[in-house]
Motif scaffolding. Structure first.
Motif, mmCIF file in Angstrom:
data_model
loop_
_atom_site.group_PDB
_atom_site.id
_atom_site.type_symbol
_atom_site.label_atom_id
_atom_site.label_comp_id
_atom_site.label_asym_id
_atom_site.label_seq_id
_atom_site.Cartn_x
_atom_site.Cartn_y
_atom_site.Cartn_z
ATOM 1 N N HIS A 1 -2.466 9.827 2.955
ATOM 2 C CA HIS A 1 -2.182 8.396 2.805
ATOM 3 C C HIS A 1 -2.617 7.620 4.046
ATOM 4 O O HIS A 1 -3.140 6.506 3.948
ATOM 5 C CB HIS A 1 -0.696 8.177 2.548
ATOM 6 C CG HIS A 1 -0.260 8.464 1.144
ATOM 7 N ND1 HIS A 1 -0.959 8.036 0.039
ATOM 8 C CD2 HIS A 1 0.813 9.139 0.662
ATOM 9 C CE1 HIS A 1 -0.345 8.425 -1.063
ATOM 10 N NE2 HIS A 1 0.736 9.106 -0.713
ATOM 11 N N ASP B 1 -6.265 6.954 3.930
ATOM 12 C CA ASP B 1 -6.590 5.901 2.961
ATOM 13 C C ASP B 1 -6.292 4.516 3.549
ATOM 14 O O ASP B 1 -7.083 3.575 3.379
ATOM 15 C CB ASP B 1 -5.780 6.100 1.676
ATOM 16 C CG ASP B 1 -6.247 7.309 0.868
ATOM 17 O OD1 ASP B 1 -7.383 7.781 1.094
ATOM 18 O OD2 ASP B 1 -5.468 7.791 0.024
ATOM 19 N N ASP C 1 -8.866 3.566 6.186
ATOM 20 C CA ASP C 1 -10.120 3.115 5.575
ATOM 21 C C ASP C 1 -10.003 1.681 5.066
ATOM 22 O O ASP C 1 -10.953 0.900 5.175
ATOM 23 C CB ASP C 1 -10.517 4.038 4.422
ATOM 24 C CG ASP C 1 -11.031 5.387 4.899
ATOM 25 O OD1 ASP C 1 -11.401 5.499 6.078
ATOM 26 O OD2 ASP C 1 -11.049 6.333 4.081
ATOM 27 N N GLU C 2 -8.832 1.334 4.522
ATOM 28 C CA GLU C 2 -8.671 0.003 3.941
ATOM 29 C C GLU C 2 -8.458 -1.076 4.994
ATOM 30 O O GLU C 2 -9.099 -2.134 4.961
ATOM 31 C CB GLU C 2 -7.484 -0.002 2.978
ATOM 32 C CG GLU C 2 -7.266 -1.355 2.319
ATOM 33 C CD GLU C 2 -6.135 -1.360 1.305
ATOM 34 O OE1 GLU C 2 -5.834 -2.452 0.767
ATOM 35 O OE2 GLU C 2 -5.550 -0.277 1.059
#
Length: 255
Positions: free
Chosen positions: A34, A37, A40-41
């Motif tokens: 998580h 992720d 990256d965002e």
């Protein structure tokens, strides 16, 4: 622990940043996935509700190898004891300008930076402000980004007791690439200013962008902030950690 320090340890920010992740509710393997992720965002991840047994070093080594900090140690202590306050009020204004770290050193800058909180600050104490350099880059035209990739500028380390010649310095473009990823270099203080028709505007646009787009992270006890140093501009807000007894630890992570 005094009553005041115990109270500060219980403080929870009124609003956590968008890229936040509670660690208490999931296995570490899931948390790492998580966290990647969210990195990256948003370009950063703020992990909170961290249990007492959490191993920061083991968690962070999944993102890369540790690079020695300023004093040569793999984990750097920031603050940890209350420093004397400058009677002129310097401690109250120790706010840094936005930058990406280590522009003045040869080679690639650290891929990630991590800070975690051993002891939180007073309400007016230090925080970390972040703004997404990817969004900043999108505001430049193709021709401007070509200049950023091809012109090399000199970068020098900040003020130090060492003579000017002994301070770290190197030459790099503003925008590099490694492994298919952009590597943004930005520092209003560390780049040697030249009036070439581009650099002054680049620096000014970065400052204006940061002032408008920044997200401020105020640390809770044991919380961990990890961000992409190739992408994010960062700055300290509030006082320097030692000025009010806050204690943070810092790690630089390389590819």
């Amino acid at each position: 622990m005094t009553a005041s320090s115990d109270a500060s340890a219980r403080v929870v920010p009124a609003v956590r940043p968008p890229g936040s992740l509670p660690l208490s509710a999931m296995p570490l393997r899931v948390a790492r996935a998580h966290a990647r992720d969210i990195l990256d965002e948003f370009g950063y991840v703020y992990l909170h509700d961290i249990p007492e047994y959490f191993d920061y070093g083991a968690f962070l080594r999944h993102f890369g190898d540790f690079r020695p900090c300023g004093g040569g140690e793999p984990v750097q202590d920031l603050g940890g004891r209350i420093a004397p306050r400058d009677p002129r009020g310097a401690a109250a204004t120790a706010v840094s300008l936005p930058r990406t770290l280590a522009c003045e050193h040869p080679g690639l800058p650290p891929r990630f930076l991590a800070l975690w909180c051993v002891r939180p600050a007073a309400p007016t104490g230090p925080g970390t402000a972040l703004a997404d350099g990817r969004v900043l880059l999108e505001s430049f035209s193709t021709a401007e980004r070509r200049i950023m990739r091809t012109r090399r500028y000199e970068w020098r380390g900040g003020p130090a007791p060492a003579p000017e010649a002994a301070r770290p310095h190197s030459a790099h473009p503003l925008l590099d690439q490694y492994g298919g990823r952009d590597v943004l270099r930005y520092s209003a203080q560390r780049v040697v200013r030249v009036d070439d028709g581009f650099l002054p505007g680049f620096v000014r646009r970065g400052l204006d962008f940061f002032a408008e787009a920044k997200v401020v992270v105020c640390f809770e006890r044991r919380a961990l902030l990890l961000w992409d140093n190739w992408r994010m501009l960062h700055a300290r807000t509030g006082t320097a950690p030692a000025a009010d007894g806050a204690h943070l630890k810092r790690v630089l992570i390389t590819v």
